[in-house]
Scaffold this motif. Structure first.
Motif, mmCIF file in Angstrom:
data_model
loop_
_atom_site.group_PDB
_atom_site.id
_atom_site.type_symbol
_atom_site.label_atom_id
_atom_site.label_comp_id
_atom_site.label_asym_id
_atom_site.label_seq_id
_atom_site.Cartn_x
_atom_site.Cartn_y
_atom_site.Cartn_z
ATOM 1 N N VAL A 57 0.810 -1.549 -0.310
ATOM 2 C CA VAL A 57 0.068 -0.216 0.023
ATOM 3 C C VAL A 57 0.570 1.103 -0.292
ATOM 4 O O VAL A 57 0.879 1.695 -1.144
ATOM 5 C CB VAL A 57 -0.554 -0.421 1.190
ATOM 6 N N SER A 58 1.789 1.208 0.821
ATOM 7 C CA SER A 58 2.585 2.637 1.438
ATOM 8 C C SER A 58 3.384 2.931 -0.164
ATOM 9 O O SER A 58 3.424 4.119 -0.529
ATOM 10 C CB SER A 58 4.142 1.937 1.894
ATOM 11 N N PRO A 59 3.858 2.680 -1.702
ATOM 12 C CA PRO A 59 4.185 3.026 -2.737
ATOM 13 C C PRO A 59 2.583 4.265 -3.265
ATOM 14 O O PRO A 59 3.311 5.089 -3.517
ATOM 15 C CB PRO A 59 4.342 1.966 -3.167
ATOM 16 N N SER A 60 1.842 4.332 -2.640
ATOM 17 C CA SER A 60 0.793 5.053 -3.369
ATOM 18 C C SER A 60 0.661 5.813 -2.750
ATOM 19 O O SER A 60 0.677 7.116 -2.675
ATOM 20 C CB SER A 60 -1.079 3.839 -3.742
ATOM 21 N N PHE A 61 1.013 5.997 -1.328
ATOM 22 C CA PHE A 61 0.753 7.037 -0.503
ATOM 23 C C PHE A 61 2.128 8.065 -0.891
ATOM 24 O O PHE A 61 1.274 9.458 -0.691
ATOM 25 C CB PHE A 61 0.660 6.433 1.145
ATOM 26 N N ILE A 62 3.461 7.489 -0.822
ATOM 27 C CA ILE A 62 4.119 8.098 -1.377
ATOM 28 C C ILE A 62 3.895 8.901 -2.632
ATOM 29 O O ILE A 62 4.211 9.760 -2.551
ATOM 30 C CB ILE A 62 5.552 6.957 -1.609
#
Length: 278
Positions: A201-206
């Motif tokens: 999930v985290s790359p989309s948040f970044i």
């Protein structure tokens, strides 16, 4: 606010009920839209390829598998009504000109060009001729290729958002190169989004922190289901987590104005010398 697209693609496995369940999940998570894919398989694939052996839930050839994954216009009619009833946008990325023409009946708010079609200039001309805002994925492309695609949309006065993409399924985090979002922003002076194929999930948040205006992620009921895109998709808990995190970004970042909040005044009066006219 970031526009969030839940890519169902072909993860419905040809089953309308699975498609509807995925739409409901996307809506419940707070996504803005769901996206499907549309192909005329006899245009997209050669006869020799379609005759090749391939075991699948639908038969023993590539044709059996491709036909099993393809929704008809009658199926999309039902999904069109379903999406309208629950209040979520939907659209589809076509993989050939004939499919693009057929899907016009739904009067989508947006068009989407998949990375696989982004170097097909006749196809891009067809899409851009509609002058409908288009999300254009850039996977498997270098800057020269992107230049040519951008030129088509600018020449046709069709607005667009570039979607930084890495076309591996699932994509490794060390291959994502999210700084390309800024590279594309600086080079083309247009909105840039992110279409992710990683399992996390985290790359989309970044990507949103880097300025991505649109996030597109594949979704699935179960990553172990049959299908080439399932392992590069988010299940429902991950989708909820992603949408929640993205929606917190604008709330937490604020407007950048340095000021004393009204809620801070009573605390300031207690903790330090205070004059009401300061």
């Amino acid at each position: 606010m970031t526009y969030i697209i839940a890519e169902i693609g072909i993860n419905h496995n040809g089953d309308l009920e699975i498609a509807k369940e995925l739409i409901v999940h996307a809506k419940s998570a707070g996504c803005d839209a769901v996206k499907f894919q549309k192909r005329e398989i006899d245009i997209v694939y050669t006869k020799d390829f379609l005759n090749e052996p391939r075991k699948s839930p639908w038969g023993t050839t590539q044709r059996d598998q491709k036909e099993g994954l393809e929704f008809s216009l009658e199926d999309f009619d039902k999904l069109d009504i379903f999406c309208e009833n629950i209040g979520i946008d939907w659209f589809a990325s076509s993989w050939d000109i004939e499919s693009q023409k057929k899907m016009r009946k739904y009067n989508f708010k947006y068009n989407k060009v998949a990375s696989a079609m982004a170097t097909n200039i006749p196809f891009l001309e067809e899409v851009a001729s509609e002058r409908k805002h288009t999300f254009l994925s850039t996977g498997m492309m270098n800057l020269t290729m992107i230049d040519k695609a951008v030129d088509v949309f600018k020449t046709n006065s069709c607005s667009f958002t570039l979607m930084h993409t890495v076309s591996t399924y699932p994509a490794l985090e060390e291959d994502l190169n999210l700084k390309c979002i800024n590279t594309l922003q600086n080079r083309y002076k247009v909105p840039v989004g992110y279409s992710g194929h990683e399992a996390s999930v985290s790359p989309s948040f970044i990507a949103v922190l880097l300025g991505a205006t649109v996030i597109e992620r594949h979704i699935t009921l179960n990553r172990a289901m049959y299908g080439s895109d399932q392992s590069a998709s988010l299940e429902l808990p991950g989708l909820h987590q992603l949408v929640t995190m993205i929606k917190k970004i604008s709330i937490c970042l604020g407007d950048g104005e340095v000021k004393i909040l009204d809620s801070e005044v009573p605390i300031a009066k207690k903790l330090r010398y205070w004059k009401d006219d300061q």
